[in-house]
Design an enzyme around this catalytic site. Structure first.
Site, PDB file in Angstrom:
ATOM      1  N   GLY A   5       0.605  -0.747   0.137  1.00  0.00           N
ATOM      2  CA  GLY A   5       0.162   0.165   0.406  1.00  0.00           C
ATOM      3  C   GLY A   5       0.934   1.141  -0.418  1.00  0.00           C
ATOM      4  O   GLY A   5       1.752   0.956  -0.425  1.00  0.00           O
ATOM      5  N   SER A   6       0.307   2.390   0.643  1.00  0.00           N
ATOM      6  CA  SER A   6       0.557   3.653   0.054  1.00  0.00           C
ATOM      7  C   SER A   6       2.274   4.087   1.600  1.00  0.00           C
ATOM      8  O   SER A   6       2.077   3.126   2.560  1.00  0.00           O
ATOM      9  CB  SER A   6       0.054   4.185   0.683  1.00  0.00           C
ATOM     10  OG  SER A   6      -0.306   4.675   1.664  1.00  0.00           O
TER      11      SER A   6
ATOM     12  N   GLY B  37       2.939   2.591   5.788  1.00  0.00           N
ATOM     13  CA  GLY B  37       4.196   1.646   5.442  1.00  0.00           C
ATOM     14  C   GLY B  37       4.604   1.942   7.367  1.00  0.00           C
ATOM     15  O   GLY B  37       4.830   1.527   7.174  1.00  0.00           O
TER      16      GLY B  37
ATOM     17  N   GLU C  88       6.536  -3.430   0.946  1.00  0.00           N
ATOM     18  CA  GLU C  88       5.859  -3.177  -0.945  1.00  0.00           C
ATOM     19  C   GLU C  88       5.089  -1.483  -0.947  1.00  0.00           C
ATOM     20  O   GLU C  88       4.044  -1.482  -0.797  1.00  0.00           O
ATOM     21  CB  GLU C  88       4.582  -4.339  -1.591  1.00  0.00           C
ATOM     22  CG  GLU C  88       5.645  -5.088  -1.167  1.00  0.00           C
ATOM     23  CD  GLU C  88       7.151  -5.694  -2.224  1.00  0.00           C
ATOM     24  OE1 GLU C  88       6.957  -4.705  -3.009  1.00  0.00           O
ATOM     25  OE2 GLU C  88       6.958  -6.777  -2.087  1.00  0.00           O
TER      26      GLU C  88
ATOM     27  N   CYS D  42       2.250   0.655  -9.045  1.00  0.00           N
ATOM     28  CA  CYS D  42       2.975   1.174  -7.950  1.00  0.00           C
ATOM     29  C   CYS D  42       4.368   1.255  -9.017  1.00  0.00           C
ATOM     30  O   CYS D  42       4.855   2.191  -8.368  1.00  0.00           O
ATOM     31  CB  CYS D  42       3.027  -0.077  -7.137  1.00  0.00           C
ATOM     32  SG  CYS D  42       3.560  -1.101  -7.361  1.00  0.00           S
TER      33      CYS D  42
HETATM   34  P1  NAD Z   1      -3.194   2.100   1.334  1.00  0.00           P
HETATM   35  O1  NAD Z   1      -2.114   2.137   1.982  1.00  0.00           O
HETATM   36  O2  NAD Z   1      -4.493   3.448   1.220  1.00  0.00           O
HETATM   37  O3  NAD Z   1      -3.918   1.070   1.528  1.00  0.00           O
HETATM   38  C1  NAD Z   1      -3.605  -0.371   1.626  1.00  0.00           C
HETATM   39  C2  NAD Z   1      -4.323  -1.228   2.591  1.00  0.00           C
HETATM   40  O4  NAD Z   1      -3.773  -0.955   3.643  1.00  0.00           O
HETATM   41  C3  NAD Z   1      -5.175  -1.776   2.356  1.00  0.00           C
HETATM   42  O5  NAD Z   1      -6.090  -2.717   2.814  1.00  0.00           O
HETATM   43  C4  NAD Z   1      -5.364  -1.216   4.281  1.00  0.00           C
HETATM   44  O6  NAD Z   1      -7.194  -0.956   4.365  1.00  0.00           O
HETATM   45  C5  NAD Z   1      -4.422  -1.121   4.806  1.00  0.00           C
HETATM   46  N1  NAD Z   1      -3.963  -0.052   5.678  1.00  0.00           N
HETATM   47  C6  NAD Z   1      -3.723   1.145   5.528  1.00  0.00           C
HETATM   48  N2  NAD Z   1      -3.660   2.062   6.695  1.00  0.00           N
HETATM   49  C7  NAD Z   1      -3.569   0.970   7.591  1.00  0.00           C
HETATM   50  C8  NAD Z   1      -2.616   0.861   8.938  1.00  0.00           C
HETATM   51  N3  NAD Z   1      -2.353   2.000   9.809  1.00  0.00           N
HETATM   52  N4  NAD Z   1      -2.475  -0.658   9.351  1.00  0.00           N
HETATM   53  C9  NAD Z   1      -2.940  -1.332   8.637  1.00  0.00           C
HETATM   54  N5  NAD Z   1      -3.655  -1.285   7.874  1.00  0.00           N
HETATM   55  C10 NAD Z   1      -3.506  -0.360   6.646  1.00  0.00           C
HETATM   56  O7  NAD Z   1      -3.437   2.096  -0.613  1.00  0.00           O
HETATM   57  P2  NAD Z   1      -3.913   1.640  -1.863  1.00  0.00           P
HETATM   58  O8  NAD Z   1      -4.744   3.375  -1.854  1.00  0.00           O
HETATM   59  O9  NAD Z   1      -5.047   0.700  -1.486  1.00  0.00           O
HETATM   60  O10 NAD Z   1      -3.105   1.345  -2.915  1.00  0.00           O
HETATM   61  C11 NAD Z   1      -2.179   2.570  -2.861  1.00  0.00           C
HETATM   62  C12 NAD Z   1      -0.566   2.582  -2.840  1.00  0.00           C
HETATM   63  O11 NAD Z   1       0.192   1.078  -2.571  1.00  0.00           O
HETATM   64  C13 NAD Z   1      -0.433   3.507  -3.870  1.00  0.00           C
HETATM   65  O12 NAD Z   1       1.023   4.760  -2.585  1.00  0.00           O
HETATM   66  C14 NAD Z   1       0.695   1.764  -4.472  1.00  0.00           C
HETATM   67  O13 NAD Z   1       2.262   2.680  -4.628  1.00  0.00           O
HETATM   68  C15 NAD Z   1       1.030   1.352  -3.233  1.00  0.00           C
HETATM   69  N6  NAD Z   1       1.595  -0.206  -3.747  1.00  0.00           N
HETATM   70  C16 NAD Z   1       2.430  -0.820  -4.141  1.00  0.00           C
HETATM   71  C17 NAD Z   1       3.075  -1.716  -3.987  1.00  0.00           C
HETATM   72  C18 NAD Z   1       4.261  -1.944  -4.095  1.00  0.00           C
HETATM   73  O14 NAD Z   1       4.457  -3.442  -4.708  1.00  0.00           O
HETATM   74  N7  NAD Z   1       5.024  -1.475  -3.842  1.00  0.00           N
HETATM   75  C19 NAD Z   1       2.249  -2.595  -4.923  1.00  0.00           C
HETATM   76  C20 NAD Z   1       0.601  -1.689  -5.483  1.00  0.00           C
HETATM   77  C21 NAD Z   1       0.768  -0.481  -4.582  1.00  0.00           C
END
Ligand code: NAD
Length: 514
Positions: free
Chosen positions: A240-241, A245, A262, A296
């Protein structure tokens, strides 16, 4: 098959029904799901309660204790069957990915193909979880490494690869002897429900899969946090974002749990004077505009040599202005919708900031598409010529914006490429061997992925996938990524009748006669 009069909601119900998801799971809950294609509500998913989530984690841990003693090639057989089930469901699941996430049909299908591919990879891997045998300095001794299953693996995934990311983790985790508990994005729970139903069919065909070996938690961040904080989960793979992380990494570190992170990318390509410009143009177009800029690995920064800058930028401008924006199910569409209004607002504010930092913007405006509500957000991809790599260029905006910068010599280009907080993917377009090798060398790209004459996006499952710096440092999928899902034991075996100590240490005792 849907007819011309089938509504999107009806089509979703038909697909979920065909995929084996009970209607109660997505018609009576309070997690409202919208399709970005039309903006309309398509389902109401039942959220997992904290109590049920805790029970699922405990059951998964019990399942692990049985699964870890199942021979690895047999575990591979489950994953092989999972791959077969996915292959049978590719058209239905692929279409559901498109409806729920908004990516093109070929990308929705491609995502499921990726799941099938990793299952094949993992099934083969199940006979190759090999440890080293090492020479011992002591006579009559042998050293070796054994790899053992870890426990319950928590998987947190993002909306943009709603099911493939689970499969990268789950296929490896399962052959390595682990259980898996998955918290998908709250924006894409339907494809997760379908994937879980497919897994359960595979488990039934396999026969004796311990109950709860793979569990699904549907809902928001609180469930992700439960995985992060659970002492029963030794490894969390979180995609995720970077903001996510930043929230989860310290909590995992505080309890010494392992993390595969990731996170966000801010990927660049350098185009050199010798580049095959036709090829570079096609690669840049796909990497920058594909998946509506919501990968990503999306190309977000283009660093072009001054001698070819005007030619390439002019050609790109034409492509950005003419590319088909619209319903991702239509064959002439190349750019589908953004996931939601927040993504649209983030894009517009980034463009505003870029303009005020001296950027010249082509495109970027909202595009109206027939038969959609005002809650569907289509945009023309934006090409933004920037005078310098300002703050907005250094951030990841998860939308189709390509910032273009000019360079004079390669060192300057590589410095620009590396001068961002993220480190996921990078490319160079050149026919000059020295330039390519420089880019790939220790003083070249600092990213987890560095390509030559290939765009930044569209990785294959055979390589290890992930990035450095604020991208989190995790590696998933191919190569030796499997090692993260196992614990390594170093074993020393004495097959002599003596007890020599390492480093020549002497510690002789009189052995009393019993
Ligand atoms: P997001 O960070 O909003 O959410 C991702 C996941 O994390 C969701 O399931 C969410 O519920 C969970 N989450 C959020 N905050 C959390 C916390 N504090 N504790 C536990 N879980 C939590 O991301 P998004 O908008 O769904 O996806 C887009 C982002 O993901 C972009 O920044 C993209 O670059 C990144 N991404 C990275 C990769 C990689 O392999 N590097 C792959 C796909 C997406």
């Amino acid at each position: 098959m849907p007819t011309a009069t089938t509504s999107l909601t009806q089509e979703v119900q038909q697909l979920l029904d065909a995929l084996g998801v009970p209607a109660a799971a997505y018609t009576q809950g309070d997690l409202v799901v919208h399709s970005p294609i039309t903006g309309e509500e398509i389902a109401r998913v039942t959220q997992t309660t904290d109590q049920d989530a805790a029970a699922a984690i405990t059951t998964a841990q019990q399942a692990f204790t049985a699964w870890r003693t199942t021979p690895a090639p047999r575990r591979g057989e489950l994953v092989r069957i999972l791959g077969e089930e996915l292959r049978a469901e590719l058209p239905n699941l692929g279409r559901l990915v498109t409806i729920e996430n908004g990516k093109l049909l070929s990308e929705g299908f491609g995502e499921v193909q990726e799941m099938i591919d990793i299952c094949g990879f993992a099934a083969g891997l199940s006979r190759q979880l090999a440890g080293l045998t090492l020479p011992s300095e002591r006579p009559g001794h042998r050293m070796m490494e054994s790899w053992h299953p870890l426990g319950v693996v928590g998987v947190i995934s993002a909306f943009n690869f709603p099911v493939a990311v689970w499969s990268w983790n789950a296929a490896l985790a399962l052959v390595c002897g682990n259980a898996v508990v998955w918290k998908p994005s709250e924006k894409t729970p339907l494809t997760a429900l379908a994937t879980q139903a497919i897994f359960e069919r595979a488990a039934k065909k396999f026969g004796d899969v311990p109950e709860g070996l793979c569990a699904l938690l549907t809902g928001g961040q609180n469930l992700g946090q439960m995985l992060v904080d659970s002492p029963q989960i030794p490894l969390v793979s979180a995609t995720g974002s970077t903001a996510m992380g930043r929230a989860v990494a310290p909590r995992l570190a505080a309890r010494f749990a392992r993390a595969i992170l990731e996170l966000g990318g801010n990927n660049a390509a350098i185009v050199c004077p010798s580049a095959d410009l036709d090829l570079a143009l096609r690669a840049v177009a796909f990497s920058a505009m594909g998946t509506a800029g919501q990968r990503c690995t999306t190309l977000r920064r283009l660093i072009v040599h001054e001698s070819i800058y005007d030619t390439l930028v002019e050609r790109l401008r034409k492509v950005f202005l003419s590319v088909g924006v619209g319903d991702p199910r239509e064959s002439n569409t190349l750019v589908g919708p953004l996931i939601d209004q927040n993504a649209f607002s983030a894009m517009q504010s980034a463009l505003k900031e870029a303009r005020s930092a001296g950027g010249t913007v082509t495109g970027g405006e909202r595009v109206s598409v027939e038969d959609t509500s005002n809650q569907a957000f289509y945009v023309r991809p934006a090409l933004v010529e920037m005078p310098a790599q300002t703050a907005v260029v250094q951030r990841e905006t998860f939308a189709p914006i390509l910032y273009v910068l000019k360079y004079r010599d390669l060192d300057e280009a590589i410095a620009l490429q590396n001068d961002v907080p993220q480190g996921l993917s990078s490319s160079i377009f050149t026919l000059n061997l020295q330039e390519a090798e420089c880019f790939l060398s220790a003083s070249g790209s600092d990213c987890g992925i560095a390509n030559v004459n290939v765009g930044t996006s569209g990785a294959e499952i055979g390589g290890a996938f992930g990035g450095e710096k604020e991208t989190g440092g995790g590696r998933e999928s191919g190569s030796d990524s499997w090692k993260q899902y196992m614990r390594r034991a170093t074993n020393t075996i004495n097959y002599s009748t003596h007890l020599p100590l390492a480093q020549g240490v002497r510690f002789e005792i009189d052995t009393p006669i019993a």
